[in-house]
Structures are given as structure tokens and as C-alpha cells.
Scaffold this active site. Structure first.
Site, PDB file in Angstrom:
ATOM      1  N   TRP A 517       0.815  -1.225   0.000  1.00 31.09           N
ATOM      2  CA  TRP A 517       0.000   0.000   0.000  1.00 31.09           C
ATOM      3  C   TRP A 517       0.843   1.266   0.000  1.00 31.09           C
ATOM      4  CZ3 TRP A 517      -2.615  -2.721   4.586  1.00 31.09           C
ATOM      5  CH2 TRP A 517      -3.445  -3.744   4.121  1.00 31.09           C
ATOM      6  N   HIS A 518       2.021   1.181  -0.558  1.00 25.11           N
ATOM      7  CA  HIS A 518       2.894   2.353  -0.609  1.00 25.11           C
ATOM      8  C   HIS A 518       3.001   2.899  -2.029  1.00 25.11           C
ATOM      9  CE1 HIS A 518       5.109   0.776   3.252  1.00 25.11           C
ATOM     10  NE2 HIS A 518       3.858   1.144   3.474  1.00 25.11           N
ATOM     11  N   TYR A 519       1.920   2.808  -2.778  1.00 26.51           N
ATOM     12  CA  TYR A 519       1.952   3.295  -4.161  1.00 26.51           C
ATOM     13  C   TYR A 519       2.058   4.813  -4.179  1.00 26.51           C
ATOM     14  CZ  TYR A 519      -3.085   3.238  -3.074  1.00 26.51           C
ATOM     15  OH  TYR A 519      -4.318   3.384  -2.483  1.00 26.51           O
TER      16      TYR A 519
END
Length: 583
Positions: A517-519
């Protein structure tokens, strides 16, 4: 317990980032309102679109001197039991309703993902790890005022960051990393330093999550208005007699579908803080983006900006699940190994650490088993064709897992995340509806260096699992190859598997890639915005969030995204005060 039995018991328990918001009691935020209460037309000094990890600290800061409108398309985290209770984490991810705090999307790469739709943003859904960016990252990002950077981090930390308790399993991971050669040991620190450290967490000692929404406590309540369930549709422009278009308002709708407009006063600005998906999406919906793509969608082009939506990246994550013969504590990400070869090693654990108690999230045994984003409840079993993911099929899968041996649900996973990454993709509009997800492609491992780093990371995890400190938390009769085979069977994405996954680590990385979830990317500095985060080619509009990043900061970005909201808020205030001749 044999390997096959364990594999069956552990199937679908793989990646359970657990989280809950400290939201049983709402703070006395007098400025928190539903968008239905907003007038048809309103005026403010500053308008911020997106009440997430950057938007909340930015709004709190600007409200010290000026009137601020913060538009959040989701609801409040406060009082939401799905967010509040650790045991209910999977319920939020499984909730597909339009009002869910988590909006699921699947990238074109076939990786299941989620974007926040709640005040506080991703800080209400993540694993809570808090760590600063490195000094080198700060320098490369162009944040030239180092003193203000540090002050901004401290401003955030006073309300939302804590030292985690170190119990047995996390201690074993820490000591295992050191024995595996990820040295030196740097103790507890928020700083980004090579070696192994205990990082911060946004969970306090009572297990309550503190989010970016808590930073609104710094706001001047008389100057701030926060509208919930306010979905921004597009930026409004002043085009008359101007050399460049000027952003002067926002068109948004409330949850009943009524359209409303908010405008900025003279000298004011609009800021997009809608995240790496939302900000480039809204720019394109507002006519700022690649001309050919906009015209194809029937959007009037305000500025031909070909780099909007480009440079999209998501840090690939891969992990190994390790079932434990002995009970382990429930833990989120607390320890990180920062390697020099470009991979970060982290871990989480628990006994039923993704199980739903159906109650208050206490220590009692769960009434039903629930396995995070890989639960049958989420309907995302990649081994089942989409048309067969019926409610009846899901119910059968839930019943089957509730009958599995309890010992198969003890343990945890050790993960590696690739630094950067170097692989990039792009984002495109699917529809003209701002509520719909855009199409995004991340091109995981398209750069061979990312793949090499993943392999080195997996090899490091294997070393940790075989260290003396970790011995009590693994079954001696299960080989590393068996653990890899067990992990490959988890439905972590929609990609096909290969027979040689446990022997070919490059194939293992490709087949078991997940999001952490670090896009980021889509509105990068120097391409879409300038060094002060102003959108190039227009006036009165900035983008301040993770969409401006080329690489994810630190091991986990939330600390730096919150810092950036505060940092830019102070800089904007100082700039405005100088223009007015004030101190």
C-alpha cells in the site's frame, strides 16, 4: 502436525496487516460536518481536496491564519467499529459498500489493492509503522529547510507516534535479523539508519490507533470547515483575460447527489491532497493531463500535461508465512531491517490476529475466523474464478476454515519490501465518475534490479527463520522449501503460479507479489508540479501528497506524508505573510 495438514490449516492466513482506529469516542471537532449541511456556494481562503495523511495536517496548519475548507469523500473514523477494533480489520476490507472506509481496486498487473476513503486516509487502515525518511531522501526531495523538516516531524509525533512494546516474537525477529547479518542494532528510533531497529508506531500502549485525523486537534476551529461525504468532481477555472488558467473553485457533491460549489477568495489557493490515485485522476477530470487521453474521454483540455498519471510505482512486497508451534503475541510492524542491498525486512504476528471476535476486540477467543484481505469474506480468492465467488461459495469457504485446526492459525509472516522501486507504470481514466477507480498499472519487477533486490530479501528472510533466536517459533520438521510452497498457495494476487516457485526465487517473487500500500507517483515534482508543489501551467493550484514522490520515503511513508502536509502548510503561511508584509 504434518506438513500437508499445516498447509491446509494455514491456507488463506498469510498477510494480515491488522489495524484499528482510536475512534470509539469522537473528539469535540466542532468543524466536522456532513456535506449535506454545506451551502450551495461558499468561499474560503484555502480549499483542500482530500482529508487524508497529508490533507489533515495541511488543513490544521493553514487554519491558524486563514479560512480553510477540507473536502473528504469518505466518512469519519470516529465511532466506526470496523476501524476501531483490531479484530474487525478484515471487515473494513471486505466491505464493498459505497460508504466503506476502504475502496478496493485491482491493478492491471493483477495485484489486489485498496485506497482509503475516510478522514485520516491510509493512516486509518495501515499497519501503523512510523519512521522518518533518510536525510538523503530529504535532500533529494528538495526540502531545503532541514530545521522545518525536523520540526514538522516532531509536530506530528507529539500526537500520533509511540514506542511499541517489544514482546517475544518481534524480539526474535529483531535478534534473528542481527544474526542474519543485518547490522548494526540501532535500538528504538524514528530515524532511517542502515541495520536493524525498532521503529515507531501510531498505536499507543493501550492498542489504540492514532491517525492523521487526530492532527486536526491542532486546528483553529473557528477557521476550519471539514465536510465529510463530499466527493470532488473537478476543479473550476478562471480562464478570462489570463495568461494561464487559474483554479478558483471546486465542484463537489454530497451523499444525496446534490451539487455544490466552493470558491477561493482573492489570493487563495486550492490544493489536491487526494492521494496517488485521486490527485492525478482529479487533474485529468478537470482538464489537466495528456491531450489525446482527455479528448478521447470527451474532456475539455485546459492544459496539455502529458506527465499526469505517469511514473506510477508500488513497492512490491513478498513474504514467507511461518506457522509457530507455540503461541505468539499479536503484533504489527515494529522491527525493520534496513539492508544495504535495497530491501527492507519487516514482520507481523498473532494468534487469530485477523480473527473477528464479533465483539469489542478484546482478548477473548474469536467467535469466527477471518483472514484479512485474503479471507473468503473479501471475495478475492484468486484460485476461484470471479463468477464462482458467490455468497454461497464464500459461506462454504468460511465454514471450512472455521473447522480447521487451531494451531494452523498461530504464527506470523516475515516480509521484504523493495526500496524505491525503480519499476514504473501509469494511470488512466476508466470513466468520468470521480467515485470510480482509475486504471493503474505498476509494472512490478519490470526493472531487473527490483527483482534482484527481492531475491536477496527473500534469502535474508530464510536466514532469519533459521537463526537460533527464531527457533522456538518454527516447526523443525518444516523445511524452507516447504514454507515457500505453503506461501505460494495463498491467493495473494490474481496471477498464475508455477511449479518451480519454491526453487526459483525470481519466479517466487513474480508469482507472489503483493502490495504494501505504498503506491505513489502520478503528479511528480519537476514533471507535473514544481518544487513548491504548484501545478505547472496553471495558477492557484498545488498537489501535496504521495503522488508527487518518485520513490517511497523511508521504509514506510506515512510519517513523511504527514510531515509534508505540515511542512508545506508552514511554508505557504510564511509566503502569504511575507506577501502581505506581516510577520
Amino acid at each position: 502436525m504434518g506438513v500437508r495438514r499445516l498447509q491446509k490449516s494455514c491456507l488463506l492466513l498469510f498477510f494480515c496487516f491488522v489495524g484499528f482506529c482510536h475512534s470509539e469516542f469522537a473528539p469535540k471537532y466542532t468543524f466536522l460536518k456532513q456535506a449535506t449541511e454545506a451551502p450551495a456556494v461558499s468561499y474560503y481562503d484555502y480549499i483542500i481536496i482530500g482529508g487524508g495523511t497529508a490533507g489533515c495536517p495541511l488543513a490544521a496548519t493553514l487554519s491558524q491564519k486563514f479560512s480553510v475548507l477540507l473536502l473528504e469523500r469518505g466518512g469519519s473514523p470516529y465511532g466506526n467499529s470496523n476501524i476501531t477494533n483490531l479484530a474487525s480489520f478484515a471487515d473494513t476490507l471486505a466491505d464493498l459498500s459505497p460508504t466503506s472506509a476502504s475502496q478496493r481496486f485491482v491493478s492491471e498487473d493483477g495485484v489486489i489493492n485498496a485506497r482509503a476513503r475516510v478522514l485520516g486516509g491510509g493512516s486509518c487502515l495501515n499497519a501503523g509503522f512510523y519512521t522518518r525518511a533518510s536525510p538523503d531522501y530529504v535532500r533529494r526531495a528538495g526540502w531545503s529547510d532541514g530545521r522545518l523538516v525536523n520540526e514538522s516531524y516532531s509536530w506530528v509525533e507529539r500526537l500520533v507516534a509511540f514506542q511499541p512494546p517489544m514482546l517475544q516474537w518481534q524480539s526474535a525477529v529483531r535478534d534473528g535479523l542481527l544474526e542474519a547479518g543485518v547490522t548494526p542494532y540501532n535500538g528504538f528510533t524514528y530515524d532511517h539508519i542502515y541495520g536493524t531497529k525498532v521503529g515507531g508506531t501510531i498505536f499507543d500502549r493501550n492498542g489504540h490507533r492514532h491517525t492523521a485525523a487526530d492532527l486536526l486537534a491542532y486546528a483553529n476551529p473557528s477557521r476550519l470547515t471539514v465536510l465529510l461525504r463530499a466527493t470532488a468532481s473537478k476543479i473550476l477555472w478562471n480562464l478570462k483575460g489570463r495568461r494561464k488558467p487559474a483554479a478558483n473553485g471546486v465542484l463537489f457533491k454530497d451523499e444525496t447527489g446534490r451539487w455544490k460549489r466552493a470558491y477561493v477568495k482573492r489570493g487563495g489557493e486550492i490544493t489536491l491532497a487526494a492521494g496517488a490515485l485521486g490527485s492525478p485522476q482529479l487533474l485529468m477530470l478537470s482538464g489537466v493531463g495528456p491531450r489525446a487521453d482527455l479528448e478521447k474521454k470527451g474532456i475539455k483540455v485546459v492544459v496539455d500535461q502529458p506527465m499526469v498519471g505517469k511514473g506510477m510505482s508500488d513497492n512490491p512486497m513478498n513474504a514467507i508465512f511461518v506457522p509457530s508451534p507455540t503461541p505468539v503475541e499479536t503484533s504489527l510492524i515494529q522491527v525493520v531491517g534496513i539492508t544495504k542491498f535495497g530491501s527492507y525486512i519487516e514482520a507481523a504476528s498473532g494468534h487469530f490476529f485477523a480473527g473477528s471476535t464479533g465483539g469489542g476486540g478484546g482478548a477473548e477467543a474469536p467467535a469466527a475466523r477471518d483472514f484479512g484481505i485474503f479471507s473468503p469474506q473479501t471475495g478475492q480468492l484468486s484460485t476461484v474464478p470471479p463468477k464462482q465467488r458467490t455468497p454461497e461459495a464464500i459461506e462454504r469457504a468460511v465454514k471450512a476454515m472455521n473447522n480447521l485446526d487451531e494451531s494452523g492459525f498461530r504464527g506470523g509472516f516475515i516480509l521484504e519490501k523493495v526500496i524505491g522501486p525503480l519499476s514504473t507504470g501509469h494511470l488512466e481514466l476508466k470513466t468520468l465518475n470521480p467515485d470510480d477507480n482509475p486504471s493503474v498499472t505498476f509494472n512490478y519487477f519490470s526493472n531487473p534490479l527490483d527483482l534482484r533486490r527481492c531475491v536477496q530479501g527473500i534469502k535474508t528472510i530464510e536466514k532469519v527463520i533459521q537463526t537460533k533466536p527464531f527457533r522456538k517459533f518454527r516447526y523443525p520438521f518444516i523445511s524452507i522449501e516447504a514454507l515457500l510452497n505453503m506461501t505460494v498457495n495463498f491467493p495473494v494476487n490474481l496471477l498464475p503460479r508455477h511449479q518451480n516457485d519454491s526453487k526459483d526465487l525470481e519466479q517466487f517473487c513474480k508469482d507472489t507479489v503483493m502490495t504494501i500500500w505504498h503506491y505513489h507517483g502520478g503528479c511528480q515534482v519537476g514533471r507535473v508540479v514544481d518544487g513548491d508543489y504548484r501545478v505547472i501551467g496553471v495558477d492557484g493550484l498545488r498537489v501535496i501528497d504521495g503522488s508527487t514522490f518518485y520513490f517511497s520515503p523511508g521504509t514506510n511513508p506515512q510519517a513523511t506524508v504527514m510531515m509534508l502536509g505540515r511542512y508545506m502548510g508552514v511554508k505557504i503561511l510564511n509566503e502569504r505573510m511575507r506577501a502581505k508584509g506581516e510577520t
